[in-house]
Enzyme design. Structure first.
Site, short mmCIF file in Angstrom:
data_model
loop_
_atom_site.label_atom_id
_atom_site.label_comp_id
_atom_site.label_asym_id
_atom_site.label_seq_id
_atom_site.Cartn_x
_atom_site.Cartn_y
_atom_site.Cartn_z
N ALA A 66 43.73 45.51 85.98
CA ALA A 66 42.92 45.74 87.17
C ALA A 66 41.58 45.04 86.95
CB ALA A 66 42.72 47.23 87.38
N GLY A 111 47.06 47.01 84.25
CA GLY A 111 47.76 46.94 85.54
C GLY A 111 48.73 45.77 85.61
N GLU A 114 51.82 47.05 84.03
CA GLU A 114 52.38 48.05 84.96
C GLU A 114 53.10 47.36 86.12
OE1 GLU A 114 48.48 49.89 85.05
OE2 GLU A 114 49.37 51.79 84.44
N GLU A 134 43.68 50.04 78.29
CA GLU A 134 42.70 50.83 79.06
C GLU A 134 41.85 51.74 78.18
OE1 GLU A 134 45.88 50.36 79.93
OE2 GLU A 134 46.05 50.08 82.09
#
Ligand code: CO8
Length: 260
Positions: A66, A111, A114, A134
């Protein structure tokens, strides 16, 4: 439809979404997530598209996570909204009735991993690296990493990866079952395209039934999963594709599936 942060191409029934922010290593900001939603909706509505490849622009990253400059400004309310939109996108990708291959051409972090895990399977370049870093930012995965990664690699490796933020090489990721195939970087797109074309030639009904049956059965007990399979199998037998596939075999010819 035109997009600013992604590119969508369709050739020979195969769609490719390229996340196109190479200067930020294709980090997922809210605009990318919104545009991905629109692109996946467009692809879902187009019956001529028979497989989807998702990749990142440039030769360094698939998606490095992200967008941290956006994350830094989130409060709990906006974070919940952003995380929810990301989750909805991952579920939307999983629910596509066509094969979706993540073409991991470099870093797939946070992300990015993911997103790749929400695809049917992953092909990776030999120089790719995957991880959930993260924890180094004082946060946790927010687009499904704690759930999908643990279901794929098991609880203990998922814990180690997420708690340490370690990165796995493509080769290690293949050994752990995260990546299906590791390919020299220059040959990655061609290899994924070849597999996409192989699946695109199969019957649309059985491709969709395979995906749904595996997905619906995965989190159920074995007996329930097998019951789901029995019903899906019976439904498949009502399709023209099943008649065509079995007739073609008996008549010693190639099947021509119509997707009905
Ligand atoms: N977000 C924003 N910008 C990024 C990101 C990112 N995730 N990753 C890299 N960039 C930018 C860098 O800031 C840099 O920009 P600039 O040139 O303007 O300084 C450019 O991309 C190139 O990066 P580096 O110079 O750092 O390149 P290196 O080769 O030195 O390092 C790495 C590459 C190792 C990939 C490094 O960039 C890195 O560690 N990136 C961050 C990886 C990361 O922590 N990802 C997880 C992010 S959090 C997340 O994904 C949570 C998902 C759920 C969110 C839920 C919403 C609420």
């Amino acid at each position: 439809m035109s997009y600013e942060t992604i590119e969508v191409n369709v050739a020979e029934a195969i769609a490719t979404i390229t996340i196109n922010r190479p200067k930020a290593l294709n980090a997922l900001n809210q605009q990318v997530i919104a545009e991905m939603h629109a692109a996946v909706d467009e692809i879902a509505a187009n019956e001529n598209i028979r497989a989807l490849l998702i990749t990142g622009a440039g030769d360094k990253a698939f998606v490095a996570g992200a967008d941290i400059s956006e994350l830094a400004k989130l409060n709990p309310v906006s974070a919940k909204h952003f995380a929810s939109r990301g989750h909805e996108l991952m579920f939307k990708i999983e629910a596509l009735p066509i094969a979706v291959i993540a073409v991991v051409n470099g870093f797939a972090l946070g992300g990015g991993l993911e997103l790749a895990l929400s695809c049917d399977f992953i092909y990776a370049a030999d120089n790719a690296k995957v991880g959930q870093p993260e924890i180094n930012l004082g946060i946790i995965p927010g687009f499904g990493g704690t759930q999908r990664l643990a279901r794929i690699v098991g609880r203990n490796l998922a814990r180690e990866m997420i708690l340490t933020g370690m990165m796995l090489s493509a080769e290690e990721a293949e050994k752990k079952g995260i990546v299906n195939r590791v390919v020299p970087a220059a040959e990655l797109m061609e290899a994924a395209g070849k597999t996409a074309k192989t699946i695109a030639r199969k019957g649309r009904v059985s491709v969709q039934a395979t995906k749904q049956t595996i997905a619906n059965g995965m989190d159920a007990d074995l007996e329930t999963g097998c019951k789901i399979e029995i019903n899906a199998f019976a439904l498949c037998m009502a399709s023209e594709d099943a008649k065509e596939g079995t007739s073609a075999f008996l008549e010693k010819r190639k099947p021509e599936f119509k997707g009905k």
